[in-house]
Design a protein around this motif. Sequence first.
Motif, PDB file in Angstrom:
ATOM      1  N   VAL A 104     -35.926  32.057 -16.382  1.00  0.00           N
ATOM      2  CA  VAL A 104     -36.096  31.580 -14.775  1.00  0.00           C
ATOM      3  C   VAL A 104     -35.773  32.820 -14.188  1.00  0.00           C
ATOM      4  CG1 VAL A 104     -35.119  30.366 -12.986  1.00  0.00           C
ATOM      5  CG2 VAL A 104     -35.162  29.417 -15.537  1.00  0.00           C
ATOM      6  N   SER A 105     -34.645  33.870 -14.519  1.00  0.00           N
ATOM      7  CA  SER A 105     -34.485  35.016 -14.030  1.00  0.00           C
ATOM      8  C   SER A 105     -35.608  35.970 -13.947  1.00  0.00           C
ATOM      9  CB  SER A 105     -33.218  35.481 -14.353  1.00  0.00           C
ATOM     10  OG  SER A 105     -33.304  36.089 -15.750  1.00  0.00           O
ATOM     11  N   THR A 106     -36.341  36.180 -14.954  1.00  0.00           N
ATOM     12  CA  THR A 106     -37.367  36.994 -15.098  1.00  0.00           C
ATOM     13  C   THR A 106     -38.769  36.758 -14.436  1.00  0.00           C
ATOM     14  OG1 THR A 106     -38.121  35.949 -17.264  1.00  0.00           O
ATOM     15  CG2 THR A 106     -36.797  37.903 -17.466  1.00  0.00           C
ATOM     16  N   ALA A 107     -38.591  35.528 -13.872  1.00  0.00           N
ATOM     17  CA  ALA A 107     -39.654  35.015 -12.987  1.00  0.00           C
ATOM     18  C   ALA A 107     -39.720  35.022 -11.558  1.00  0.00           C
ATOM     19  CB  ALA A 107     -40.076  33.598 -13.369  1.00  0.00           C
ATOM     20  N   VAL A 141     -34.627  30.633  -6.954  1.00  0.00           N
ATOM     21  CA  VAL A 141     -34.111  31.049  -8.370  1.00  0.00           C
ATOM     22  C   VAL A 141     -32.859  30.335  -8.538  1.00  0.00           C
ATOM     23  CG1 VAL A 141     -33.091  33.025  -9.350  1.00  0.00           C
ATOM     24  CG2 VAL A 141     -35.525  33.063  -8.290  1.00  0.00           C
ATOM     25  N   PRO A 142     -31.968  30.512  -7.729  1.00  0.00           N
ATOM     26  CA  PRO A 142     -30.529  29.688  -8.090  1.00  0.00           C
ATOM     27  C   PRO A 142     -30.982  28.182  -8.113  1.00  0.00           C
ATOM     28  CG  PRO A 142     -30.698  30.219  -5.647  1.00  0.00           C
ATOM     29  CD  PRO A 142     -31.626  31.151  -6.149  1.00  0.00           C
ATOM     30  N   ILE A 143     -31.707  27.545  -7.671  1.00  0.00           N
ATOM     31  CA  ILE A 143     -32.017  26.043  -7.707  1.00  0.00           C
ATOM     32  C   ILE A 143     -32.723  25.887  -9.286  1.00  0.00           C
ATOM     33  CG2 ILE A 143     -33.434  24.191  -7.333  1.00  0.00           C
ATOM     34  CD1 ILE A 143     -33.371  25.042  -4.361  1.00  0.00           C
ATOM     35  N   GLY A 144     -33.649  26.821  -9.483  1.00  0.00           N
ATOM     36  CA  GLY A 144     -34.178  26.783 -11.037  1.00  0.00           C
ATOM     37  C   GLY A 144     -33.073  27.057 -11.931  1.00  0.00           C
ATOM     38  N   ILE A 145     -32.310  28.025 -12.020  1.00  0.00           N
ATOM     39  CA  ILE A 145     -31.301  28.382 -12.960  1.00  0.00           C
ATOM     40  C   ILE A 145     -30.180  27.412 -13.000  1.00  0.00           C
ATOM     41  CG2 ILE A 145     -29.490  29.958 -13.416  1.00  0.00           C
ATOM     42  CD1 ILE A 145     -31.086  32.400 -12.495  1.00  0.00           C
ATOM     43  N   LEU A 146     -29.515  26.955 -11.879  1.00  0.00           N
ATOM     44  CA  LEU A 146     -28.413  26.023 -11.823  1.00  0.00           C
ATOM     45  C   LEU A 146     -29.008  24.691 -12.317  1.00  0.00           C
ATOM     46  CD1 LEU A 146     -26.330  27.316  -8.975  1.00  0.00           C
ATOM     47  CD2 LEU A 146     -26.198  27.918 -11.387  1.00  0.00           C
TER      48      LEU A 146
END
Length: 553
Positions: A278-281, A292-297
């Motif tokens: 997720v972070s690399t995207a 990004v935080p929604i995707g990671i968390l």
Amino acid sequence: MSAAGLRPKGNRLFLKKSVAQIQKEAAKSELKRTLGPINLMSLGIGAIIGAGIFVLTGQVAAAHAGPAIMLSFVVAGIACGLAGLCYAELASTMPVSGSAYTYAYGTLGEVFAWIMGWLLVLEYGVAASTVAVGWSGYVVSILNDFGIAQAMFPTIQYAGGEGPSLATPLIQAVVSETGSSFPLTGTFNLVAAIGIAAVCGLLVLGVSESAKINNIIVIIKIIVLLTFIAVGIGYVNPDNWIPFIPENTSGNFGEYGGTGILRGASIIFFAYVGFEAVSTAAAEAKNPSKDVPIGILGALFVCTLIYMAVAAVMTGVVPYLELASPAPVAVAIDRMGLDWANVPLASAAGGQINLISFLIKIGAITGLTSVMLVLCYGQTRIFYTMARDGLLPRVFAVIHPNFRTPWIGTILLGILIAIAASFLPISILGDLVSLGTAVAFSIVCLSVIFLRIKHPEMERPFKVPGGIFTAVLGILACLSLAGFNFWPMIQHALNGNTIPLTILACYAVVGALIYAAYGFWNSKLAKGIDITEETTISSPAEAMGRGVDNQKD
């Protein structure tokens, strides 16, 4: 590549790439911002759900946490959440191949970049070996359903246990109520080696998963686990959850009790490493500061719930001491019986096969295959980047004229990964992966702190909530989990089982020697050579299965 005017000045070991140079390397990618929060969450779930739940869960429950493995998942998920936020900030600032290795090169210096690169071998390469061992367990289990496993892989006996010939590592971990031992089995895991060889062969040919295939695999994984949970609830025996936290009777750290929960968290930390996808995207997110935080968390939250539910059913169906298997889900499914799902099949053992068991094992094999592919892909690309920087021999960056892949490096790495999968047990491999990953994540958190202090003016599409304070918490959490992996190795050594600590020590020494003998003298940054990103990879997210076609108009 072009020569720079002057060589960089400063301490040789701490030479840094400028952030401007790193961003220049990424400029040719021309990434599109097309990913929303659901896409990112799916990407994370697809990468996270793999060997951690299909393989390591049984090992951790049997040797360390018992039914309280559910709490171990919570502890590991929190630590990963802190590190994941730091990854997101760096990825949004420096969207370039090499991931954490490149982040370290641009913030802390070359020696930290080398350490990070060597740690990423544990995160990707050794992790692929771990997955391969679990993959072989499910392959043998499904062959056993057809009544042919015994003929192909006859059972052998070794000190403290038994296992299938040519599908059991040379060194095996035996768990008992008095502790762990590491006897030699007299065989090796040929099945795991074949799995790695097949995956690396595909990577040499340039196979890339498309977004549709990736999403299908994600759906298969989730359906398999939800089916396991739904079917297994009816076969849970609550007595198997008592005691929920088994008592530590040996006095050794991590063998049940409260320390067992922490030790379990340090091992299954491995189960969450996929959130890096997720972070690399981040550079392709429509709204990085929000998505990004929604995707990671979101991915971490969903996977933690699934993990806890699977662990609850698994330990409820099978007494935790009996789960020390490379294929614990298969063990639990077989223990359920599920006679109502039997269907006639002449070639199967007993003239019938259990349809639910068969489908779940096929789903596990499919999911683990995709994870092996992604991990081997990531490892070859990390070494490609390091070789391009001059820290590893050029052979790892040689591109095949037709396939446009780093083919020689892929083959060499495939051989090393296959050897590790053939000889080492899943418990040692899991420890090495989790230890290396935890240390790597702490360096990522440290990189955020460095950039916040040295370059406060830098544009950051995504900022870590809490800033430096959150990054410090991430460092403490990750290093604590790394310590929980390292201390048992010392305990084993003091008790006469020196194999885990010896392997780790040799690994560290080999890494130091390679840098001292080659990387230090051939670093292109030290020679004043400007490196421009030249890669067939159109985006970091491609490594996690988005595919080439989706990057083009």
